[in-house]
Design a protein around this motif. Structure first.
Motif, PDB file in Angstrom:
ATOM      1  N   MET A   1       0.838  -1.183   0.000  1.00 38.69           N
ATOM      2  CA  MET A   1       0.000   0.000   0.000  1.00 38.69           C
ATOM      3  C   MET A   1       0.879   1.241   0.000  1.00 38.69           C
ATOM      4  N   ALA A   2       0.487   2.244  -0.729  1.00 42.92           N
ATOM      5  CA  ALA A   2       1.217   3.507  -0.793  1.00 42.92           C
ATOM      6  C   ALA A   2       0.857   4.394   0.390  1.00 42.92           C
ATOM      7  N   CYS A   3       1.665   5.403   0.623  1.00 42.54           N
ATOM      8  CA  CYS A   3       1.354   6.393   1.656  1.00 42.54           C
ATOM      9  C   CYS A   3       0.228   7.298   1.167  1.00 42.54           C
ATOM     10  N   ARG A   4      -0.417   7.953   2.093  1.00 46.67           N
ATOM     11  CA  ARG A   4      -1.391   8.980   1.749  1.00 46.67           C
ATOM     12  C   ARG A   4      -1.246  10.114   2.742  1.00 46.67           C
ATOM     13  N   ILE A   5      -1.733  11.255   2.387  1.00 52.05           N
ATOM     14  CA  ILE A   5      -1.646  12.415   3.270  1.00 52.05           C
ATOM     15  C   ILE A   5      -2.650  12.228   4.397  1.00 52.05           C
ATOM     16  N   SER A   6      -2.179  12.293   5.631  1.00 49.02           N
ATOM     17  CA  SER A   6      -3.073  12.152   6.773  1.00 49.02           C
ATOM     18  C   SER A   6      -3.399  13.509   7.400  1.00 49.02           C
ATOM     19  N   GLU A   7      -2.446  14.439   7.321  1.00 47.92           N
ATOM     20  CA  GLU A   7      -2.704  15.777   7.856  1.00 47.92           C
ATOM     21  C   GLU A   7      -1.794  16.783   7.169  1.00 47.92           C
ATOM     22  N   LEU A   8      -2.271  18.000   7.093  1.00 52.07           N
ATOM     23  CA  LEU A   8      -1.483  19.128   6.617  1.00 52.07           C
ATOM     24  C   LEU A   8      -1.326  20.077   7.791  1.00 52.07           C
ATOM     25  N   VAL A   9      -0.111  20.512   8.063  1.00 53.70           N
ATOM     26  CA  VAL A   9       0.156  21.389   9.197  1.00 53.70           C
ATOM     27  C   VAL A   9       0.473  22.784   8.666  1.00 53.70           C
ATOM     28  N   VAL A  10      -0.214  23.778   9.209  1.00 55.12           N
ATOM     29  CA  VAL A  10      -0.016  25.166   8.817  1.00 55.12           C
ATOM     30  C   VAL A  10       0.374  25.953  10.053  1.00 55.12           C
ATOM     31  N   GLU A  11       1.533  26.602  10.019  1.00 55.40           N
ATOM     32  CA  GLU A  11       1.927  27.476  11.128  1.00 55.40           C
ATOM     33  C   GLU A  11       1.100  28.748  11.048  1.00 55.40           C
ATOM     34  N   ALA A  12       0.683  29.242  12.207  1.00 54.38           N
ATOM     35  CA  ALA A  12      -0.207  30.397  12.225  1.00 54.38           C
ATOM     36  C   ALA A  12       0.085  31.305  13.408  1.00 54.38           C
ATOM     37  N   ALA A  13       0.034  32.600  13.168  1.00 49.29           N
ATOM     38  CA  ALA A  13       0.140  33.566  14.261  1.00 49.29           C
ATOM     39  C   ALA A  13      -1.114  33.486  15.126  1.00 49.29           C
ATOM     40  N   ASP A  14      -2.272  33.247  14.492  1.00 51.56           N
ATOM     41  CA  ASP A  14      -3.554  33.129  15.187  1.00 51.56           C
ATOM     42  C   ASP A  14      -4.194  31.802  14.786  1.00 51.56           C
ATOM     43  N   ALA A  15      -3.782  30.728  15.450  1.00 49.02           N
ATOM     44  CA  ALA A  15      -4.288  29.390  15.114  1.00 49.02           C
ATOM     45  C   ALA A  15      -5.807  29.315  15.247  1.00 49.02           C
ATOM     46  N   GLU A  16      -6.339  29.946  16.259  1.00 44.50           N
ATOM     47  CA  GLU A  16      -7.785  29.946  16.492  1.00 44.50           C
ATOM     48  C   GLU A  16      -8.522  30.588  15.307  1.00 44.50           C
ATOM     49  N   GLY A  17      -8.064  31.755  14.896  1.00 44.47           N
ATOM     50  CA  GLY A  17      -8.706  32.461  13.786  1.00 44.47           C
ATOM     51  C   GLY A  17      -8.582  31.713  12.472  1.00 44.47           C
ATOM     52  N   LEU A  18      -7.406  31.146  12.216  1.00 46.12           N
ATOM     53  CA  LEU A  18      -7.192  30.416  10.970  1.00 46.12           C
ATOM     54  C   LEU A  18      -7.992  29.113  10.969  1.00 46.12           C
ATOM     55  N   ALA A  19      -8.113  28.467  12.118  1.00 44.37           N
ATOM     56  CA  ALA A  19      -8.940  27.257  12.213  1.00 44.37           C
ATOM     57  C   ALA A  19     -10.402  27.592  11.919  1.00 44.37           C
ATOM     58  N   ALA A  20     -10.866  28.719  12.431  1.00 47.93           N
ATOM     59  CA  ALA A  20     -12.253  29.131  12.177  1.00 47.93           C
ATOM     60  C   ALA A  20     -12.455  29.416  10.688  1.00 47.93           C
ATOM     61  N   PHE A  21     -11.500  30.110  10.066  1.00 48.38           N
ATOM     62  CA  PHE A  21     -11.599  30.421   8.637  1.00 48.38           C
ATOM     63  C   PHE A  21     -11.681  29.149   7.806  1.00 48.38           C
ATOM     64  N   TRP A  22     -10.702  28.247   7.979  1.00 48.39           N
ATOM     65  CA  TRP A  22     -10.662  27.032   7.153  1.00 48.39           C
ATOM     66  C   TRP A  22     -11.808  26.084   7.479  1.00 48.39           C
ATOM     67  N   SER A  23     -12.303  26.096   8.705  1.00 49.06           N
ATOM     68  CA  SER A  23     -13.469  25.279   9.036  1.00 49.06           C
ATOM     69  C   SER A  23     -14.680  25.735   8.236  1.00 49.06           C
ATOM     70  N   GLU A  24     -14.868  27.045   8.140  1.00 48.19           N
ATOM     71  CA  GLU A  24     -15.978  27.583   7.351  1.00 48.19           C
ATOM     72  C   GLU A  24     -15.789  27.321   5.866  1.00 48.19           C
ATOM     73  N   VAL A  25     -14.572  27.519   5.358  1.00 47.81           N
ATOM     74  CA  VAL A  25     -14.304  27.311   3.932  1.00 47.81           C
ATOM     75  C   VAL A  25     -14.588  25.865   3.540  1.00 47.81           C
ATOM     76  N   LEU A  26     -14.110  24.915   4.341  1.00 45.28           N
ATOM     77  CA  LEU A  26     -14.163  23.504   3.968  1.00 45.28           C
ATOM     78  C   LEU A  26     -15.327  22.720   4.582  1.00 45.28           C
ATOM     79  N   GLY A  27     -16.102  23.343   5.470  1.00 46.33           N
ATOM     80  CA  GLY A  27     -17.160  22.611   6.157  1.00 46.33           C
ATOM     81  C   GLY A  27     -16.602  21.648   7.189  1.00 46.33           C
TER      82      GLY A  27
END
Length: 134
Positions: A1-27
């Motif tokens: 079996m090949a590897c697959r992407i399990s998570e993408l990590v994004v460094e953020a000055a405001d992790a809370e705000g960026l999590a809220a943004f991407w949660s809304e964008v992606l559902g």
């Protein structure tokens, strides 16, 4: 079996705000929080190790301001591209560039911390015969 992407990590000055943004964008929904302030978001009912990758927004006092080498591309799932563009801008995305005119237009946007991503046009759900035979 090949590897697959399990998570993408994004460094953020405001992790809370960026999590809220991407949660809304992606559902996505918040899946967990780590002691270091990292917030993991993903599709409802999905966690680490599932077929779809999750996003981890990791707090950093020095997120790299230069152009990132990893970029997310998104495609509207339940509306046309223009309606999705309006929604993303209302959520706090900013326009960076508009690619190719006419059908197949690609919008380059930035999230609230300046990370670029593209809004792609919808693609047909079927694969061309040549791609299936690889």
């Amino acid at each position: 079996m090949a590897c697959r992407i399990s998570e993408l990590v994004v460094e953020a000055a405001d992790a809370e705000g960026l999590a809220a943004f991407w949660s809304e964008v992606l559902g996505y929904v918040e899946l967990c929080r780590e002691d270091d302030g990292s917030i993991e978001i993903g599709p409802p009912g999905v966690g680490f190790g599932e077929p779809l990758p999750v996003l981890v927004l990791s707090p950093s006092e020095d997120p790299r301001p230069a152009r990132t080498r990893l970029r997310m591309n998104v495609t509207a799932a339940d509306r046309d591209q223009d309606a999705e563009l309006e929604r993303l801008l209302a959520l706090g995305a900013t326009p960076v560039d508009v690619g190719r005119a006419g059908e197949g237009r690609r919008y380059v946007l930035a999230d609230p911390e300046g990370n670029e991503f593209r809004l792609l046009p919808a693609r047909p759900r079927t694969l061309p015969v040549a791609a299936v035979r690889r």
